[in-house]
Write a protein that holds these residues in place. Structure first.
Motif, PDB file in Angstrom:
ATOM      1  N   LEU A  24     -11.345  -8.568   3.282  1.00 49.83           N
ATOM      2  CA  LEU A  24     -11.251  -7.158   3.337  1.00 49.83           C
ATOM      3  C   LEU A  24      -9.821  -6.946   4.015  1.00 49.83           C
ATOM      4  O   LEU A  24      -9.214  -6.019   3.653  1.00 49.83           O
ATOM      5  N   CYS A  25      -9.387  -7.490   5.138  1.00 54.71           N
ATOM      6  CA  CYS A  25      -8.120  -7.338   5.814  1.00 54.71           C
ATOM      7  C   CYS A  25      -6.904  -7.522   5.017  1.00 54.71           C
ATOM      8  O   CYS A  25      -6.076  -6.734   4.826  1.00 54.71           O
ATOM      9  N   ARG A  26      -7.188  -8.611   4.335  1.00 61.19           N
ATOM     10  CA  ARG A  26      -5.737  -9.135   3.562  1.00 61.19           C
ATOM     11  C   ARG A  26      -5.849  -8.191   2.274  1.00 61.19           C
ATOM     12  O   ARG A  26      -4.826  -7.819   1.895  1.00 61.19           O
ATOM     13  N   GLN A  27      -6.864  -7.685   1.665  1.00 58.88           N
ATOM     14  CA  GLN A  27      -6.897  -6.765   0.594  1.00 58.88           C
ATOM     15  C   GLN A  27      -6.230  -5.491   0.867  1.00 58.88           C
ATOM     16  O   GLN A  27      -5.564  -4.958   0.291  1.00 58.88           O
ATOM     17  N   SER A  28      -6.722  -5.013   2.072  1.00 63.02           N
ATOM     18  CA  SER A  28      -6.161  -3.683   2.682  1.00 63.02           C
ATOM     19  C   SER A  28      -4.486  -3.868   2.834  1.00 63.02           C
ATOM     20  O   SER A  28      -3.842  -2.968   2.547  1.00 63.02           O
ATOM     21  N   MET A  29      -4.176  -5.271   3.260  1.00 66.75           N
ATOM     22  CA  MET A  29      -2.745  -5.364   3.648  1.00 66.75           C
ATOM     23  C   MET A  29      -1.927  -5.174   2.123  1.00 66.75           C
ATOM     24  O   MET A  29      -0.875  -4.583   2.177  1.00 66.75           O
ATOM     25  N   GLU A  30      -2.436  -5.753   0.879  1.00 64.04           N
ATOM     26  CA  GLU A  30      -2.103  -5.855  -0.279  1.00 64.04           C
ATOM     27  C   GLU A  30      -1.971  -4.391  -0.946  1.00 64.04           C
ATOM     28  O   GLU A  30      -0.945  -3.859  -1.435  1.00 64.04           O
ATOM     29  N   GLU A  31      -2.770  -3.666  -0.524  1.00 60.71           N
ATOM     30  CA  GLU A  31      -2.818  -2.198  -0.988  1.00 60.71           C
ATOM     31  C   GLU A  31      -1.739  -1.410  -0.370  1.00 60.71           C
ATOM     32  O   GLU A  31      -0.959  -0.631  -0.592  1.00 60.71           O
ATOM     33  N   VAL A  32      -1.487  -1.382   1.094  1.00 64.95           N
ATOM     34  CA  VAL A  32      -0.699  -1.015   1.731  1.00 64.95           C
ATOM     35  C   VAL A  32       0.872  -1.484   1.339  1.00 64.95           C
ATOM     36  O   VAL A  32       1.654  -0.555   1.147  1.00 64.95           O
ATOM     37  N   ASP A  33       0.981  -2.900   1.103  1.00 70.14           N
ATOM     38  CA  ASP A  33       2.309  -3.206   0.659  1.00 70.14           C
ATOM     39  C   ASP A  33       2.671  -2.731  -0.712  1.00 70.14           C
ATOM     40  O   ASP A  33       3.703  -2.401  -1.013  1.00 70.14           O
ATOM     41  N   LEU A  34       1.606  -2.378  -1.655  1.00 63.92           N
ATOM     42  CA  LEU A  34       1.896  -1.756  -3.025  1.00 63.92           C
ATOM     43  C   LEU A  34       2.238  -0.368  -2.611  1.00 63.92           C
ATOM     44  O   LEU A  34       3.392  -0.046  -3.350  1.00 63.92           O
ATOM     45  N   LYS A  35       1.552   0.271  -1.784  1.00 66.00           N
ATOM     46  CA  LYS A  35       2.267   1.613  -1.656  1.00 66.00           C
ATOM     47  C   LYS A  35       3.528   1.769  -1.080  1.00 66.00           C
ATOM     48  O   LYS A  35       4.398   2.725  -1.462  1.00 66.00           O
ATOM     49  N   LEU A  36       3.878   0.913  -0.364  1.00 67.48           N
ATOM     50  CA  LEU A  36       5.159   0.854   0.492  1.00 67.48           C
ATOM     51  C   LEU A  36       6.237   0.400  -0.607  1.00 67.48           C
ATOM     52  O   LEU A  36       7.335   1.097  -0.614  1.00 67.48           O
ATOM     53  N   ARG A  37       5.902  -0.252  -1.472  1.00 72.06           N
ATOM     54  CA  ARG A  37       7.116  -0.633  -2.781  1.00 72.06           C
ATOM     55  C   ARG A  37       6.993   0.342  -3.661  1.00 72.06           C
ATOM     56  O   ARG A  37       8.192   0.569  -4.189  1.00 72.06           O
TER      57      ARG A  37
END
Length: 97
Positions: A24-37
């Protein structure tokens, strides 16, 4: 903390729970990275997301360390159990000869 949980659950359940939290933590990190990009953000919004990403990375590192420790303990316990079974089998074999 782990010792308190271990009183109520088996090692496999603890490991499964940590693996779930890590996923879940990794999934959340991916979502945050997508938003940042992909999103155009204000400087404050970008800083906020970067802080969230850093927090998630820290959590993921902690979960990975805990999993490593638990898996190592689990391997030791399994090896001890196998050694005990072999010792009992050897004693039984010698006793019945």
């Amino acid at each position: 903390m782990i010792n308190e949980i271990r009183d109520n659950l088996g090692d496999f359940e603890i490991i499964d729970g940590l693996e779930e939290k890590l996923a879940l933590c990794r999934q959340s990190m991916e979502e945050v990275d997508l938003k940042l990009r992909r999103e155009k953000l204000s400087p404050e919004g970008r800083k906020s997301l970067e802080r969230e990403r850093n927090l998630l990375m820290t959590k993921a590192d902690n979960y990975e360390k805990e999993l490593s420790v638990l898996r190592k303990e689990n391997r030791k316990n399994a090896a001890l159990a196998v050694a005990m079974v072999l010792l009992i089998a050897l004693i039984y074999a010698c006793w019945t000869m």
